[in-house]
Every structure is written in C-alpha cells, then in structure tokens.
Design an enzyme around this catalytic site. Structure first.
Site, PDB file in Angstrom:
ATOM      1  CD  GLU A 159      16.357 114.957  -4.328  1.00  0.00           C
ATOM      2  OE1 GLU A 159      16.799 116.123  -4.353  1.00  0.00           O
ATOM      3  OE2 GLU A 159      17.035 113.976  -3.960  1.00  0.00           O
ATOM      4  CD  GLU A 235      15.898 118.548  -0.828  1.00  0.00           C
ATOM      5  OE1 GLU A 235      17.111 118.433  -1.142  1.00  0.00           O
ATOM      6  OE2 GLU A 235      15.174 117.574  -0.527  1.00  0.00           O
TER       7      GLU A 235
END
Length: 593
Positions: A159, A235
C-alpha cells in the site's frame, strides 16, 4: 520434486493454464503452530486454492543481526504445510506490512538511529533491509514454484500509494527482492483510487487493489493500471479491527460482502482479508493515529471468516456457497481435535509490587535527560523513570515532552495522575495542573521520589507518524516550569518475569504482579476473563498473552490449548492502575465485545 511455472499475462497462468486465485489470509505469526494445519484445512474446505500471508520483519529480526525462523516464526513449515494440503501460497514480505501490527512490522531498533527515514531511498534504511532480506530469502527462495515449492507470487512493499510517491524506492525494493532470489511474478497492492494507484504502481509488477466494497467500480479504476492484466483484490476486507475504547466489536456487512465476493470471482481474483485474523500476542498490536491515538486490542478477530479461535462462522458457510459457483468444494477431514474448556475462577496465591521488584527485573541506567526505550536498546513493554525531588518545593505543574504513549506518575510512591496521548505531547495545552481537590499544590518531603511508568501501547502502523514513534520519553520533563534533570531509567520489557520474588512486599493501589496457579487435567482452548482489573498484560507459563484494559471492547483473552501444560500452569497478571478484584476466570467462550 515437481516444479511449476506461474505467469501473469492477460490472466494468471499456472503451468500454462488459466488459474483463478481464490485465496484467504492467515498470518502464521498470529496463530500457534499447532493450529496451522487446522486453519489451512478449513481454508481448503471452503473452496480456496491459495493462502496469503505477510512476513513481520520485527519478529524475524527482533534485534539487529538476530534472526528467528523457528517455532511460531517457522515460515517454511507454514508454507510446506499449505503445500501438503494442495494449497498455493502468496507471500508479502514487504518489509512494511501495516497489518495493524506493531510499527507495521518494522523493527523498533530502526528508531534508535538519529535521522532514520522509513520507506524511501534512505541508505541506512535500505542497508538494513538488504541485510534482513539476505537471511529471509535463504528461507523463502527455495519455496517458490520454480523450485518445487507452492509460492506463486510475492508482493513489493505494501500500500505504498497511501504513504509516498518515491518510485525509485519501489524500483529498489523490487530489485533487492530479485537480487536475493525472487523469480515468481511480483504484484503491488494499493487502495483502489487513482491517487493511490498512481503513486504505488510499479513497472514489472501487477497492480492489485485493497478494498471491501463496490467491486465493479473499484475494478474499473484498477483496470486503467493493469495494462490488460488480470484484476485482483488482494485485500477483500470482510470485517475490521478493534481499538481500545471503540465501544464494541467491529463487524462487516455479511449480505453486502457476499455479493462483493461473487462479483470479484465473476470478474477476477480475490484474497479474503482475513480468513482468520488470529491474535496480537505479546506487545505486538499496532496503533493508528488520525485525530487521536487508537491502539488496537489484543484480539485480531477482524470479524474474519473463521473466528480468532478458529471457529467456522455463518460467513464461512455463505462464502463457501459463492465459491461453489466458481470452483469445486473438496472433501476435507479435519485432523486437529480442538475443544473449549472452562477452568473456573482462580484466586491469586502470591503478589509483589512493581517498585519492590525493579531491581529484580532491570538494572537502572543513569542519565541526565530522559532517554527513549529505543536508545536504551529496548523495543517493547514499559519503562520507568525515577528521580528525586530535591529542589522543588511542591508540585504545581508537570509536562512530558516527546513522550509516548501512556504514563502513570507517582510522587513518594503514591499515584499522582495518568497521562495519555496528547496530554504527553509538546503541542498539548501549556502544562497540566495537578493540584489536589482542595486547590493546593501537591506537597512532599525534600528528596521524595518521582516515578513515571510509561507504557508503549503499540507503535503506529500507518501514515506519517511512523517516524515519530520512539517510546518512553525522548524529550524532557518539565516541573513547575523548569526542566528536571538526573534520572535513573529501568527498562521493563517483562521478558524475565521468572525473576520476580513474591516475598518482597506489596502496596495497595500501586502497579503489581499477581501470581495464579492453574491445574489442568485435559488441555482445551479457554478464555481469560479480566473483569474488575484495570490495565496491564497477562502471562501464561512465561508466554505473553497480550494486553487487557477495562475500557474494552475486548473482555477476555484467548488462550489456545497448546500454550497450556497438563498439570501445573502459572499465570501472572501485571496490573498498572491499582485495580484488582483478586480473581480471574477461565471460560469456554470468547467475549471480544
């Protein structure tokens, strides 16, 4: 040994054939090894063909140059167990993992260095990564499909688009992984927004998205960055994490997430986050900091597909029905017998105060100025700053500068005040007035001790505050407007509680250790209820089960059966706020709020 090929083109291809990734996240470091096979069997039985895991740098290299790959950190055993069950594996070694884990998986000792810069092209940081990856990839490289292992993909960083925009850093991280033996395809994962993807994507790595809703919309954005490659949600957030004082256990929307899972499998690929969340044992919970400090609780249940203790949920059954539309559901026989036990209420059989125990647990370091944990070589736990009030006539105001996270203050070994978060920080209001209820300053005899017990509540794991996570006091202590110097500092990681001497005394209302004995005939999972206790942490046979705090939402700590011994077990409760009912109860069901 059978080797395989895994490729990313317009789709994922395993041995030249299209392959749909249906994966679930299990963090091996949040589950006792004795239960790895059980959790992986349940993953397979739901219809998943792949398991995903992060790798926490701070566990594998807890101190610089000290590496651990055994027991709960035996990543090779976890991966090979998955392979034995016919599962493929996605590895996310980052080195930053977020994961609501202490410091996002970065080792605390990085902060001992002045000027340390994280997650960018800063040479000392990259040098530390290289020395860690040199050891880590000795374990990981042979586990790739090209060499007969089950690892099909690895992720570069994590991320990063939420954090920074240094593409040179991402390129460097990718090259370090390749240099140490990565041959499987690489991916990045980012929030499904243009801003995040534009900062976090990397040439030569497939961009993937992290999100929990609005699948079609998210995939449409992602599609603009994949260059015709497959669409994957790395995710798929099926729940959320809890922080202390949040008012109740967080839960996902089952009806909506079931529809989103269906749409993901119709359009692409998925990794369910979390299939099982597990537990933040020890002091390893992370924290977030937006408007205020919000440390995560010990349970990482996450409202996952399996509960923290591995129970199958309605979510499991609903997801299995969705997956059945896209893949066969295998017959799986569960090989691990797991039972829950209620062992009843225990009364402590010994207790000793923290002040009485300091010299047994720690050797004081004399310093002119308060010194942070990291500069003293300590990573986790508590630290106590001790001094004498020789020149002060009374105590009207006290401020702690550059202090994290929670401080219990004592004058003459009597509780004065507890400070938390912004009350500790230099940008807080000018001083705190600790006058007694009658409005008069706190008085004491000349030379009275001042003690400040500071708890590391878990380093922030996300965002720009990560570089400001030195724990304890890294600035100074100001009393009545002047800086107070000359301290004795006791590091209290509490990794040596076997040294406690319960004959040394105890004072009501002060921090203390309470010893309990549990006799077990038959081992089973159990849940320790801490009702009536204030704040602290709990140890079972020397193993740190995690933190407790009366503000909830978590009300019981999970104890997996393998941590128990048949016969005599020792439980030690460390409580900092002087609140204790004298008993704990071991129940056969959880209560995480």
């Amino acid at each position: 040994m059978m080797t395989h090929t895994f490729e990313i083109k317009d789709n994922f291809y395993l041995d030249g054939k299209p392959f749909q990734i249906i994966s679930g996240g299990i963090h091996y470091f949040r589950v006792v090894p004795e239960y790895w096979k059980d959790r992986l069997e349940k993953l397979k039985a739901m219809g998943c063909n792949t398991v995903e895991t992060y790798i926490p740098w701070n566990m594998h290299e807890p101190n610089k140059g000290e590496f651990h790959f055994d027991g709960m950190l035996d990543i090779a055993k976890f991966v090979k167990t998955a392979q034995e069950l016919g599962l493929w594996v996605i590895i996310r070694p980052s080195p930053y993992i977020c994961a609501e884990w202490e410091f996002g998986g970065l080792p605390a000792w990085l902060l001992a260095e002045d000027g340390m810069k994280l997650r960018g092209c800063y040479k000392p940081f990259l040098d530390h990564i290289r020395s860690y990856y040199k050891e880590l990839f000795k374990v990981l490289a042979p586990l790739q499909v090209n060499y007969g292992g089950p690892v099909i993909m690895m992720q570069v960083e994590n991320e990063y688009g939420y954090y920074g925009d240094d593409t040179e850093y991402l390129e460097t991280m990718k090259q370090i992984m390749i240099d140490f033996g990565t041959v499987v395809p690489l991916v990045t994962s980012d929030g499904p927004m243009h801003e995040s993807l534009s900062c976090g994507h990397l040439e030569g790595a497939l961009p993937t998205g992290n999100f929990g809703s609005r699948t079609e919309e998210r995939f449409e954005v992602l599609k603009q960055y994949t260059n015709g490659g497959p669409l994957m949600c790395t995710e798929f957030w099926v729940g959320w994490f809890d922080h202390w004082g949040n008012g109740g256990h967080m839960r996902g929307n089952l009806e909506e997430s079931t529809k989103d899972l269906d749409k993901m499998l119709e359009l692409g690929h998925v990794n369910i986050y979390m299939f099982e969340g597990g537990t933040n044992f020890g002091f390893m919970n992370g924290s977030n900091y937006y408007d205020e400090l919000t440390p995560d609780v010990t349970s990482y249940d996450y409202d996952g597909v399996l509960t923290e203790s591995g129970d199958i949920t309605e979510k499991y059954r609903r997801y299995q029905e969705v997956i059945r539309k896209y893949a066969p559901i295998p017959e799986v026989t569960y090989s691990t017998k797991i039972e829950k036990k209620a062992y009843g209420t225990l009364q402590y059989d010994a207790r000793v105060g923290l002040f009485e125990s300091l010299d047994d647990l720690s050797a004081p370091v004399k310093c002119k100025f308060p010194t942070s944990m990291e500069r003293l070589g300590q990573n986790y736990g508590y630290i106590l700053y001790h001094t004498k009030l020789e020149k002060e006539q009374n105590l009207e105001k006290i401020r702690l500068y550059e202090a994290n996270d929670r401080a219990n203050l004592f004058v003459d070994q009597k509780p004065l005040v507890t400070l938390y978060d912004r009350q500790l920080l230099s940008e807080a209001k000018a001083g705190e007035d600790f006058a007694k209820e009658d409005g008069k300053p706190v008085t004491f005899k000349k030379g009275a001790p001042l003690d400040i017990l500071v708890e590391n509540m878990g380093r922030v794991n996300f965002g720009p505050r990560m570089e400001h996570q030195r724990k304890g006091i890294d600035g100074h202590v100001q009393i009545n407007g002047h800086t107070h110097l000359n301290w004795e500092e006791y590091c209290l990681p509490l990794d040596n509680i076997e040294k406690l001497d319960y004959t040394k005394g105890y004072t009501d209302g002060l921090p203390a250790f309470y010893h309990f004995t549990l006799d077990v005939d038959q081992k089973g999972d159990t849940f320790l209820d801490f009702e009536g206790w204030g704040k602290g942490c709990i140890f079972l046979n020397g193993f740190n089960l995690g933190r407790f705090w009366e503000i909830g939402p978590q009300k019981r700590l999970y104890i997996p059966a393998p941590l128990l011994k048949e016969g005599r077990n020792e439980i030690v409760v460390f409580e900092t706020d002087g609140k204790q009912p004298g008993t704990i109860t071991l129940k056969d069901e959880p209560d995480i709020g």
